[in-house]
Structures are given as structure tokens and as C-alpha cells.
Motif scaffolding. Structure first.
Motif, short mmCIF file in Angstrom:
data_model
loop_
_atom_site.label_atom_id
_atom_site.label_comp_id
_atom_site.label_asym_id
_atom_site.label_seq_id
_atom_site.Cartn_x
_atom_site.Cartn_y
_atom_site.Cartn_z
N LEU A 61 -37.31 5.66 -32.20
CA LEU A 61 -37.40 4.20 -32.37
C LEU A 61 -38.64 3.79 -33.17
O LEU A 61 -38.85 2.61 -33.41
CB LEU A 61 -37.45 3.52 -31.00
N GLY A 62 -39.46 4.77 -33.51
CA GLY A 62 -40.64 4.43 -34.32
C GLY A 62 -41.79 3.87 -33.50
O GLY A 62 -42.71 3.26 -34.05
N ILE A 63 -41.73 4.03 -32.17
CA ILE A 63 -42.84 3.56 -31.33
C ILE A 63 -44.00 4.55 -31.45
O ILE A 63 -45.15 4.18 -31.61
CB ILE A 63 -42.41 3.44 -29.86
N TYR A 64 -43.68 5.84 -31.36
CA TYR A 64 -44.66 6.89 -31.61
C TYR A 64 -44.44 7.40 -33.03
O TYR A 64 -43.34 7.81 -33.36
CB TYR A 64 -44.49 8.07 -30.65
N SER A 65 -45.46 7.36 -33.84
CA SER A 65 -45.24 7.81 -35.22
C SER A 65 -46.08 9.03 -35.58
O SER A 65 -45.94 9.57 -36.67
CB SER A 65 -45.53 6.67 -36.19
N ASP A 66 -46.93 9.49 -34.67
CA ASP A 66 -47.78 10.63 -35.03
C ASP A 66 -47.17 11.97 -34.57
O ASP A 66 -47.86 12.81 -34.03
CB ASP A 66 -49.20 10.45 -34.49
N TYR A 67 -45.88 12.12 -34.80
CA TYR A 67 -45.21 13.39 -34.49
C TYR A 67 -45.26 14.29 -35.73
O TYR A 67 -45.56 13.84 -36.83
CB TYR A 67 -43.75 13.14 -34.08
N THR A 68 -44.98 15.56 -35.53
CA THR A 68 -44.78 16.44 -36.68
C THR A 68 -43.29 16.78 -36.73
O THR A 68 -42.61 16.75 -35.72
CB THR A 68 -45.59 17.73 -36.55
N GLY A 69 -42.83 17.10 -37.92
CA GLY A 69 -41.41 17.33 -38.11
C GLY A 69 -40.79 16.16 -38.81
O GLY A 69 -41.49 15.35 -39.44
N ARG A 70 -39.48 16.02 -38.68
CA ARG A 70 -38.80 15.03 -39.48
C ARG A 70 -37.72 14.34 -38.66
O ARG A 70 -36.93 15.01 -37.97
CB ARG A 70 -38.18 15.73 -40.69
N ILE A 71 -37.72 13.01 -38.72
CA ILE A 71 -36.62 12.24 -38.14
C ILE A 71 -36.04 11.42 -39.28
O ILE A 71 -36.75 10.62 -39.89
CB ILE A 71 -37.09 11.29 -37.02
N ALA A 72 -34.77 11.64 -39.60
CA ALA A 72 -34.21 10.97 -40.77
C ALA A 72 -32.92 10.26 -40.42
O ALA A 72 -32.10 10.75 -39.63
CB ALA A 72 -33.97 11.97 -41.88
N VAL A 73 -32.75 9.06 -40.98
CA VAL A 73 -31.51 8.32 -40.86
C VAL A 73 -30.89 8.27 -42.24
O VAL A 73 -31.50 7.72 -43.17
CB VAL A 73 -31.76 6.89 -40.35
#
Lengths: 347, 259
Positions: free
Chosen positions: B49-61
């Protein structure tokens, strides 16, 4: 636009909102005119209308110069200020309640009043005139809320809880500061001046005070009115609101800043007038529901009516004037008790 | 729309909550996310949902990394349906649903006829149009959950993320809400739904993603991924799968896992 109205007419809440907006507007207009008649110096309603119209239209004076002075220089500024302060405190209360998702929020929740009191007390102690007292109160109020916001943002966890906690702490810090100023103030003239200012009163309002207060009030009210649909979304949980596509941080900041400016302007102009900002929005929630699109206009109108009414009582009930802050507390505290003991909790 | 998560890792306060999570969900797919408390389901959703944005890897729509999208663009694609909770201020059902249309409006405007039509359509789809004038706070749990789904539909995003939507509902409402959600998937929505009931995942969803301790324990077709071993691994209970005419049923063994 017209099409929207037809669509909305199918929904009861929207219809109710419109209805109460019109009713309150008419009530305010009637009360506004009627307030000119009240007072020790007798001015008939017909003359009031003539004097007011006479400012813009050429009307041959049928009134005495004394009447004109009383109406234009004494009663008009005071009535205008009562309306403005009532409208702003009530609008700010409704806004804070929504932003902080807290039905018990009032305009002084972020320390705006505590800051203003400290500033005013300081100005009185320094021997400055009424103009500077207002400026000091306004500046100190904005500074206080600014500090609260900065500290609240740095706190861990929920940003809303952080701000509320910071508000309580900074508020009490400034209250202590005001107490200290009272302690060192000259008990023959400065101390009573501070005490009376803190009680909250609209007496002695001049046209200059009104225009001084009106500018920041408009600067704060206009964004709130424009953003009124979006403010609804702020009452949702943080994650929901963001997923709906609202930049909650920026919106919350803009809304808090606007509400703070109008609170600071009100407190600076009239001192501490409590309870309006808590009680009136709740009454309006009962009338038109929680949708801010209707809640805000209704709160503005109802707040103006309430404070004008309270001020009329304050200046006419007894020979010596009762500070309006005391009157509003007499009405507000019992109402709060009623809110707390009511069976139905969700508003 | 296609949701794709590749090698997603996320740490919260120096603790690794998600590690190397990869999966994808196609258009029209109902993906259930299962796993014990603390497995990272809610964290995964917050990343999506874009609440946490400091992840590593990739989330793509549909190929766009979500961190490159603005809040509004993200709201165009992904809608969130939370667990029902008691709201501070109760709004009418219409207003609640209308809030979903907010990202179509510029900041200074209010919902217009178009948004109201959108909201009405969404309410009709979910069968809650007759509640439009009621106060959301006074509805039953099942009705509230359907209204929140309607709000997500009014948002006109193609991916629906639902965090344990059934956990506060009674037995009948759980099934009714899940039935509706399945219908939405059949209409072309991509659904991501976390649940504590593996039976629900088995009965209603196409695919299952199982998380255990922040890692993917299983990902695949619901009837293939959900096995006795997986449930033993996730929940430390022993179950049997029974084949019936209505589908496969998960039955806990007597004295289940209490030893």
C-alpha cells in the motif's frame, strides 16, 4: 453544479445540512440586527437600520449623532468581533476534533490558548498598549503550536498521539510561565489587567481590533472551507486515508495550521473564551451529521450566533459586565457532562 | 492488473519482518495470504500500500514500481479494505463510500454528480444501496464490511487489498462477505486477502500465499499449496483433509496439537 444538487437531494443528510445552513443564516441575521438595540443607551431598531444603511446610501439623518456613535463605534465593532470569534473558535474546534479523531478536542488542544495567555501577560507586564497585547498574544500562540508540532513529529509512534501529548506538555509549561508572570506583576494594576484579560471579554472592542483580527481569521477560514471534503478523509485511520490517495501528512499540516491561525487570532482578540469550540461543533454534529461539508458551515454560523447571544447577555444582564468567558463556561461545562453521561457514544 | 512482488525484504526497527518474499497475482485472481500471527502479513500489505517504502526488492503494478508512483496514482490502482472498527465519527453510508472517490477530485472540490453515480453503482454491486442514508456506525458488522468493500470499488482501483476482513464477523457474514469478494475476483479484480481460516482460503481463493516467520512457506494453487504438512508447519496443529461434494474440508484431529 445544478445537477449535483438534484442528485444530492435524494440523500437525507445533505438535505438536512442545507436546511440548517439556511435556518442558522437567517437566525444570525436577525440576532445581528437585534443586538444593536440592546444596551443602556436606547436606539430603536428603525434607526439602527437607517444608520447602518446610511453608511452606504444617502439617507437624510433622522437620528442623533449620539445614536450614530453608539451604533457605529461602540456596538458594531463589538457585535462583529463576537460573530468572528464565535465562528472561528467553533470552526477550529470542529476541525481539531476531526483531525485528531477525538470528540473531546477543543481549540486549545495544541496549546494555542496557553501560548496566547503567556504572550498577553508578558505584553501587559511590559506595559504595552492593547494593540501590542493582541500582537504578542497572536505571535506567542502561533509559536507555541509550532513548537508542539515540531516536538510531536519527533515522537515515536502514532503522530496524532505524539502531537496531543506534546500539546498537553507545552501547554502546561506556558501556563506555569503565565502564573510566574502573574506572581511578579504589580498587584495594583498589572495583575488585575492580566486576570481580566485571561477571563476573556469583548468589551471595549474597536473597529481597529476587528480589522486586525479579521485578516488572519479569513486567511485561516478560507482554506478550511475549500478543503472541507478532504478533512473527512482525515478522520479515517492513517492507512485507510493514505490508501484512498490522500497525502495525510501534508493535508493534516495545512489543516492544523489554518485552524491554529484562526484560534490564535480569536484568543488574541478576546482572551480565553472556553467551551465554544467544544460544545458548538457537537451540537452541530447532532444537527447535520459528521460530514465536514455541512459541519463546518453550520459550526461557523452556530458559533457566531452562540457567542453573540452570550455577549448580549454578558453586557446587559447586570449593571457591571460579566466576562463572557465565565458565561460560556457556565453553559459549556454542564453540556460536557451531558455528553459524557449520554448512553449513545458514537456521534 | 498484475501485481508482482520480487525478493521483497523489509526490516522494522532492526528486526527483519519480511525476507525474500516473491509472488505475483494476475488480473482476476483471488490470492489468500495465510500464516500465524506475526508472520508478516500486515507488514507485507503495508509495503504494497506504500505505507512502508524503505523495503528492498521490487513491488510492481503492471510493471511500474510502486515507489515511483504518487499517492494519487497508487490510489488509482490499489484500494485497501481494512478490518471493521468502531469509527470515531460515524458518517452516512453514502459519505463513507464517496470518500473512496476522493483521489479523482482536486483538493479544493467536493464530490459531484459523477462521483455520486460511482458511489451508487458500487453500493448496488455490493447490495448495500438501501443503506445509503444510514449511519455507518449503526450498521451490523457484516454490513459495515460490505460498505468498506463498496468504498474500495468506488475508488475504481483494480487491485483490492483486504487485511483480515472476516475476523470481526459472525459465521454467516464471513461467508457472505467472502462470496462477494470471490464475485469481484470473477469480475476481473485482483484480490489480496489475508485470513486466519485456511478453510476460507481453500474454499474461496484461486491461489494461496503462506508466510511463516517473514518467509514464503508456500505459494501456489489453493488445493495444491494447502496441505496437512503446511498447516502443521504454520499453526502446529494436525488436520485431515476430507473430500466432499462441496469441496475439500479441513478437519482438525481430536486433541489437536495440544500435546
Amino acid at each position: 453544479m445544478a445537477k449535483t444538487k438534484i442528485w444530492l437531494c435524494r440523500y437525507s443528510e445533505s438535505r438536512r445540512g442545507k436546511f440548517f445552513e439556511i435556518v442558522l443564516l437567517i437566525l444570525l441575521a436577525v440576532l445581528f440586527l437585534f443586538s444593536f438595540v440592546l444596551g443602556r443607551y436606547d436606539v430603536p431598531l428603525k434607526e439602527v437600520v437607517h444608520i447602518l444603511l446610511g453608511r452606504w446610501f444617502p439617507i437624510t439623518p433622522t437620528w442623533t449623532p449620539n445614536m450614530e456613535t453608539v451604533v457605529l463605534n461602540v456596538r458594531l465593532p463589538r457585535i462583529l468581533l463576537a460573530c468572528l470569534v464565535g465562528a472561528c473558535l467553533s470552526a477550529a474546534g470542529a476541525t481539531y476534533q476531526s483531525v485528531f479523531q477525538n470528540p473531546m478536542a477543543a481549540p486549545d488542544i495544541l496549546g494555542a490558548s496557553s501560548g496566547a495567555c503567556f504572550g498577553a501577560a508578558l505584553a501587559i507586564l511590559l506595559g504595552l498598549g492593547s494593540y501590542y497585547i493582541t500582537i504578542f498574544a497572536f505571535g506567542s500562540s502561533l509559536t507555541t503550536v509550532g513548537m508542539v508540532c515540531l516536538i510531536g513529529q519527533r515522537m515515536r509512534g502514532n503522530p496524532i498521539t505524539g502531537m496531543l501529548l506534546a500539546g498537553i506538555m507545552i501547554g502546561s509549561l506556558f501556563n506555569a510561565g503565565t502564573s510566574y508572570l502573574k506572581l511578579v506583576a504589580d498587584p495594583t494594576d498589572e495583575l488585575p489587567a492580566i486576570t481580566y484579560w485571561l477571563m476573556g471579554s469583548l468589551s471595549g472592542a474597536k473597529m481597529r481590533d476587528v480589522s486586525l483580527a479579521a485578516v488572519p481569521m479569513l486567511i485561516g477560514l478560507v482554506p478550511l472551507l475549500l478543503l472541507r471534503w478532504r478533512i473527512n478523509v482525515l478522520t479515517l485511520e492513517e492507512e485507510e486515508a493514505r490508501a484512498i490517495g490522500v497525502d495525510t501528512r501534508r493535508l493534516r499540516l495545512a489543516v492544523i495550521a489554518s485552524a491554529t491561525v484562526i484560534t490564535a487570532a480569536s484568543v488574541a482578540a478576546s482572551g480565553m473564551i472556553g467551551w465554544v469550540g467544544l460544545v458548538i461543533p457537537h451540537l452541530c454534529r447532532r444537527l447535520v451529521g459528521n460530514n465536514f461539508c455541512h459541519l463546518l458551515p453550520c459550526s461557523i454560523l452556530f458559533g457566531a450566533i452562540f457567542l453573540l447571544l452570550a455577549d448580549n447577555i454578558s453586557r446587559n444582564l447586570l449593571a457591571t459586565e460579566i466576562p463572557i468567558g465565565i458565561l460560556t463556561a457556565f453553559v459549556g461545562a454542564p453540556f460536557l457532562l451531558y455528553l459524557l453521561t449520554r448512553k449513545e457514544h458514537i456521534l | 492488473m498484475k501485481l508482482e512482488v520480487r525478493n521483497l525484504s523489509f526490516s522494522f526497527r532492526c528486526r527483519e519482518v519480511l525476507r525474500d518474499v516473491s509472488f505475483s497475482a494476475e488480473r482476476g485472481e483471488f490470492l489468500s495470504v495465510v500464516g500465524p500471527n506475526g508472520a508478516g502479513k500486515s507488514t507485507l500489505f503495508r509495503c504494497i500500500l506504500g505505507i512502508y517504502s524503505d523495503y528492498t526488492g521490487r513491488i510492481a503494478v503492471d510493471g511500474d514500481e510502486i515507489r515511483s508512483l504518487s499517492r494519487r496514482q497508487l490510489a488509482d490502482r490499489i484500494a485497501y479494505i481494512p478490518q471493521i472498527h468502531r469509527p470515531t465519527f460515524g458518517y452516512s453510508v453514502l459519505d463513507t463510500v464517496l470518500m473512496g472517490t476522493t483521489h479523482h477530485l482536486s483538493p479544493f472540490t467536493q464530490p459531484k454528480a459523477r462521483q455520486i453515480t460511482q458511489a451508487e453503482q458500487a453500493m448496488e454491486w455490493l447490495g448495500v444501496a438501501h443503506l445509503a442514508n444510514r449511519n455507518f456506525a449503526h450498521l451490523s458488522g457484516g454490513e459495515q464490511q460490505l460498505v468498506l468493500v463498496a468504498r474500495a470499488i468506488a475508488q475504481q482501483a483494480d487491485i483490492l487489498v483486504m487485511d483480515e476482513p472476516t475476523s470481526a464477523l459472525d459465521y454467516g457474514n464471513q461467508l457472505r462477505v467472502l462470496q462477494r469478494v470471490r464475485q469481484l475476483a470473477d469480475k476481473g479484480y485482483t484480490v489480496l486477502l489475508s485470513t486466519h481460516n485456511p478453510q476460507h482460503a481453500l474454499t474461496f481463493s484461486h491461489r494461496v500465499l503462506a508466510l511463516s516467520d517473514g518467509r514464503v512457506a508456500a505459494w501456489g494453487k489453493a488445493d495444491q499449496a494447502l496441505t496437512e504438512e503446511l498447516i502443521q508447519l504454520l499453526y502446529q496443529v494436525k488436520v485431515d483433509f476430507l473430500e466432499t461434494e462441496e469441496g475439500r474440508i479441513i478437519v482438525p484431529r481430536k486433541g489437536v496439537g495440544l500435546s
